[in-house]
Design an enzyme around this catalytic site. Structure first.
Site, PDB file in Angstrom:
ATOM      1  N   HIS A 219       0.804  -1.237   0.000  1.00 42.25           N
ATOM      2  CA  HIS A 219       0.000   0.000   0.000  1.00 42.25           C
ATOM      3  C   HIS A 219       0.831   1.279   0.000  1.00 42.25           C
ATOM      4  CE1 HIS A 219       1.000   0.057   4.299  1.00 42.25           C
ATOM      5  NE2 HIS A 219       0.721   1.331   4.266  1.00 42.25           N
TER       6      HIS A 219
HETATM    7  C1  UD1 Z   1      -2.023   6.087   5.251  1.00 42.40           C
HETATM    8  C2  UD1 Z   1      -0.746   6.659   5.835  1.00 42.40           C
HETATM    9  C3  UD1 Z   1       0.339   5.584   5.815  1.00 42.40           C
HETATM   10  C4  UD1 Z   1      -0.136   4.307   6.487  1.00 42.40           C
HETATM   11  C5  UD1 Z   1      -1.459   3.856   5.879  1.00 42.40           C
HETATM   12  C6  UD1 Z   1      -1.989   2.693   6.669  1.00 42.40           C
HETATM   13  C7  UD1 Z   1      -0.397   9.073   5.462  1.00 42.40           C
HETATM   14  C8  UD1 Z   1       0.341  10.080   4.682  1.00 42.40           C
HETATM   15  N1  UD1 Z   1      -0.250   7.788   5.062  1.00 42.40           N
HETATM   16  O1  UD1 Z   1      -1.756   5.792   3.886  1.00 42.40           O
HETATM   17  O2  UD1 Z   1       1.482   6.052   6.504  1.00 42.40           O
HETATM   18  O3  UD1 Z   1       0.843   3.312   6.308  1.00 42.40           O
HETATM   19  O4  UD1 Z   1      -2.405   4.931   5.954  1.00 42.40           O
HETATM   20  O5  UD1 Z   1      -2.934   1.965   5.959  1.00 42.40           O
HETATM   21  O6  UD1 Z   1      -1.072   9.413   6.396  1.00 42.40           O
HETATM   22  N2  UD1 Z   1      -9.030   4.961   0.802  1.00 42.40           N
HETATM   23  C9  UD1 Z   1     -10.271   4.376   0.696  1.00 42.40           C
HETATM   24  N3  UD1 Z   1     -10.929   4.077   1.842  1.00 42.40           N
HETATM   25  C10 UD1 Z   1     -10.436   4.324   3.080  1.00 42.40           C
HETATM   26  C11 UD1 Z   1      -9.188   4.933   3.175  1.00 42.40           C
HETATM   27  C12 UD1 Z   1      -8.498   5.241   2.023  1.00 42.40           C
HETATM   28  O7  UD1 Z   1     -10.768   4.129  -0.395  1.00 42.40           O
HETATM   29  O8  UD1 Z   1     -11.104   4.010   4.084  1.00 42.40           O
HETATM   30  C13 UD1 Z   1      -8.297   5.254  -0.456  1.00 42.40           C
HETATM   31  C14 UD1 Z   1      -8.606   6.645  -1.007  1.00 42.40           C
HETATM   32  O9  UD1 Z   1      -8.586   6.548  -2.405  1.00 42.40           O
HETATM   33  C15 UD1 Z   1      -7.427   7.466  -0.553  1.00 42.40           C
HETATM   34  C16 UD1 Z   1      -6.296   6.444  -0.581  1.00 42.40           C
HETATM   35  O10 UD1 Z   1      -6.902   5.219  -0.178  1.00 42.40           O
HETATM   36  O11 UD1 Z   1      -7.171   8.554  -1.378  1.00 42.40           O
HETATM   37  C17 UD1 Z   1      -5.151   6.771   0.351  1.00 42.40           C
HETATM   38  O12 UD1 Z   1      -5.615   6.973   1.681  1.00 42.40           O
HETATM   39  P1  UD1 Z   1      -4.763   7.872   2.706  1.00 42.40           P
HETATM   40  O13 UD1 Z   1      -5.376   7.781   4.045  1.00 42.40           O
HETATM   41  O14 UD1 Z   1      -4.555   9.247   2.146  1.00 42.40           O
HETATM   42  O15 UD1 Z   1      -3.350   7.200   2.688  1.00 42.40           O
HETATM   43  P2  UD1 Z   1      -2.935   5.680   2.848  1.00 42.40           P
HETATM   44  O16 UD1 Z   1      -2.304   5.258   1.578  1.00 42.40           O
HETATM   45  O17 UD1 Z   1      -4.064   4.891   3.377  1.00 42.40           O
HETATM   46  N1  UDP Z   2      -3.981  -5.290   8.879  1.00 43.52           N
HETATM   47  C1  UDP Z   2      -5.273  -5.793   9.024  1.00 43.52           C
HETATM   48  N2  UDP Z   2      -5.946  -6.182   7.904  1.00 43.52           N
HETATM   49  C2  UDP Z   2      -5.404  -6.108   6.655  1.00 43.52           C
HETATM   50  C3  UDP Z   2      -4.079  -5.597   6.526  1.00 43.52           C
HETATM   51  C4  UDP Z   2      -3.398  -5.186   7.651  1.00 43.52           C
HETATM   52  O1  UDP Z   2      -5.781  -5.882  10.139  1.00 43.52           O
HETATM   53  O2  UDP Z   2      -6.083  -6.484   5.689  1.00 43.52           O
HETATM   54  C5  UDP Z   2      -3.256  -4.839  10.076  1.00 43.52           C
HETATM   55  C6  UDP Z   2      -1.902  -5.465  10.270  1.00 43.52           C
HETATM   56  O3  UDP Z   2      -2.023  -6.695  10.954  1.00 43.52           O
HETATM   57  C7  UDP Z   2      -1.168  -4.403  11.076  1.00 43.52           C
HETATM   58  C8  UDP Z   2      -1.737  -3.120  10.534  1.00 43.52           C
HETATM   59  O4  UDP Z   2      -2.981  -3.457   9.912  1.00 43.52           O
HETATM   60  O5  UDP Z   2      -1.487  -4.497  12.455  1.00 43.52           O
HETATM   61  C9  UDP Z   2      -0.804  -2.516   9.527  1.00 43.52           C
HETATM   62  O6  UDP Z   2      -1.446  -1.473   8.870  1.00 43.52           O
HETATM   63  P1  UDP Z   2      -1.018  -0.971   7.426  1.00 43.52           P
HETATM   64  O7  UDP Z   2      -0.281  -2.026   6.718  1.00 43.52           O
HETATM   65  O8  UDP Z   2      -2.246  -0.423   6.789  1.00 43.52           O
HETATM   66  O9  UDP Z   2      -0.092   0.295   7.749  1.00 43.52           O
HETATM   67  P2  UDP Z   2       1.408   0.520   8.246  1.00 43.52           P
HETATM   68  O10 UDP Z   2       1.689  -0.383   9.379  1.00 43.52           O
HETATM   69  O11 UDP Z   2       2.308   0.291   7.063  1.00 43.52           O
HETATM   70  O12 UDP Z   2       1.420   1.956   8.605  1.00 43.52           O
END
Ligand code: UD1
Ligand code: UDP
Length: 386
Positions: A219
């Site tokens: 992601h």
């Molecule tokens: C964010 C964090 C990242 C973290 C990740 C965990 C920032 C800059 N990044 O990244 O550090 O590792 O969360 O998962 O804060 N979207 C949906 N539904 C949702 C949420 C997101 O469709 O419920 C889609 C949207 O298109 C959105 C994109 O995901 O634009 C990115 O979401 P965003 O929260 O901006 O960043 P992440 O890539 O999730």
């Molecule tokens: N996780 C989850 N379901 C999923 C993918 C990840 O519960 O389908 C959990 C995972 O076990 C971990 C956390 O989400 O505890 C990690 O989040 P993510 O990978 O979104 O973000 P990051 O840790 O890179 O910020």
């Protein structure tokens, strides 16, 4: 009674918050009251709501519904919302987790209002400021009053940036306290591991057998937003699934799902669909994720949390990034850095399967980081150095 205001927003922050929330409602119920603010950064039910009931986290007291968007717009909406809540709630502490835009928003709002910030997962650095998270974590650390690096490396990074580890209370933004008490994610993995064993049956849920599949997540924006990197990683998954005749299970982040459709050629997407050994799933619950991690032969991921959980459960890991903040996992030999390099991913898979790591030292505390954090906030904790 001290009032804690906790900011959560992204999936991993909701999960991390479970550990402290559990401790507050348990042994510390007479000393702390928690108010939970969800920024709404993540909002799909399977990225947010599903975790509250499963991880026994109280429903948020506030939801700012900030949603997705450009970094500035999204963060600004959160800052404005958090500022209003801080004025109303007048908390003794603001708790922040990790390095997302929700973390930065809390840091900006609280520091300007002189609310002491407690940064959990402080000190981690990738030394790559092209990552939005690196900006968020550096800025948040430097306005915090209590910093809790989860690792020795995190502690050392803070020392290099000028933080003192021998400061005496009372702490302030100008004289913060820095403590290494372990990682709240380790608390959670320890606590929920047996619950996952009891509650999740991978065979019934997904037709999967333990020890017969590889788990992958993807992601990170550098991987999802660059079609060349995205395709290279997926080609590596294809190659591994064919060459080793193994299922690759991929719970897909919504960001990645959208980018697969937006950036990849129809013919390549069709090839992915036609490969019955690639199993794309919607985001799964935390208990299911623990079960998937425990049953996997190898974990391939660009997630910070998943890298660590692979380590907690003794699984070899291929990190789909050029660098990691969790350096100790790589130096202990449990994980290999593979970037988004197809050949390197496949070769590393072969190497790690041929000679699986056996050394998974206890590097993330003793499973009670949350309790120790609360003790320190009460002025009763010990100051740890390395
Ligand atoms: C964010 C964090 C990242 C973290 C990740 C965990 C920032 C800059 N990044 O990244 O550090 O590792 O969360 O998962 O804060 N979207 C949906 N539904 C949702 C949420 C997101 O469709 O419920 C889609 C949207 O298109 C959105 C994109 O995901 O634009 C990115 O979401 P965003 O929260 O901006 O960043 P992440 O890539 O999730
Ligand atoms: N996780 C989850 N379901 C999923 C993918 C990840 O519960 O389908 C959990 C995972 O076990 C971990 C956390 O989400 O505890 C990690 O989040 P993510 O990978 O979104 O973000 P990051 O840790 O890179 O910020």
């Amino acid at each position: 009674m001290k009032k804690i205001l906790t900011i959560i927003g992204a999936r991993p922050q909701i999960i991390k918050a479970a550990a402290l929330s559990r401790a507050i409602r348990g042994s510390f119920a007479d000393q702390f009251q928690e108010v939970i603010v969800h920024t709404g950064q993540h909002y799909d039910a399977n990225m947010s709501e599903q975790f509250f009931a499963e991880l026994e986290i109280p429903a948020p007291d506030y939801n700012l519904r900030a949603g997705s968007g450009k970094h500035g717009e999204q963060t600004a909406r959160m800052i404005a919302g958090i500022e209003g809540i801080l004025e109303k709630e007048q908390p003794d502490y603001l708790i922040l987790y990790g390095d997302t835009n929700s973390t930065l928003a809390g840091a900006v709002a609280a520091s300007k209002m002189q609310v002491p910030i407690v940064h959990i997962e402080a000190g981690l650095r990738s030394f790559n400021k092209a990552m939005p998270e690196e900006i968020n974590r550096i800025l948040s650390d430097h306005v915090s009053t209590y910093l809790f690096p989860p690792t020795v490396a995190g502690m050392e990074n803070l020392v290099k940036e000028g933080f003192g580890i021998k400061t005496e209370p009372p702490y302030s933004m100008d004289k913060p306290g820095v403590f290494n008490v372990g990682d709240v994610m380790y608390d959670n993995s320890t606590y929920f591991s047996m619950i996952a064993d009891r509650q999740v049956n991978l065979k019934d849920a997904y037709g999967l057998e333990s020890g017969k599949y590889v788990l992958a997540t993807l992601h990170r924006n550098t991987n999802t937003d660059d079609p060349i990197r995205l395709q290279a990683i997926l080609e590596a998954f294809q190659e591994i699934s064919h060459r080793y005749e193994v299922e690759v299970v991929i719970p897909l982040h919504p960001r990645t799902r959208k980018q697969l459709e937006a950036l990849l050629e129809v013919s390549f997407r069709q090839a992915l669909e036609d490969n019955t050994r690639l199993r794309f799933l919607p985001p799964v619950s935390f208990l299911e994720m623990i079960a998937l991690e425990k049953g996997a032969t190898v974990v391939m991921t660009d997630s910070g949390g998943v890298q660590k959980e692979a380590f907690f459960f003794g699984k070899p890991c291929l990190i789909l990034r050029a660098e990691t903040e969790w350096v100790e996992i790589v130096t202990s030999g449990a994980a290999l850095l593979c970037d988004a390099d197809k050949e390197l991913i496949v070769a590393s898979f072969q190497a790690i399967v041929a000679q699986p790591p056996t050394d998974f030292p206890l590097l993330y505390g003793n499973g009670d980081a949350a309790g120790q954090i609360l003790q320190i906030l009460l002025g009763e904790g010990r100051e740890l150095t390395h």
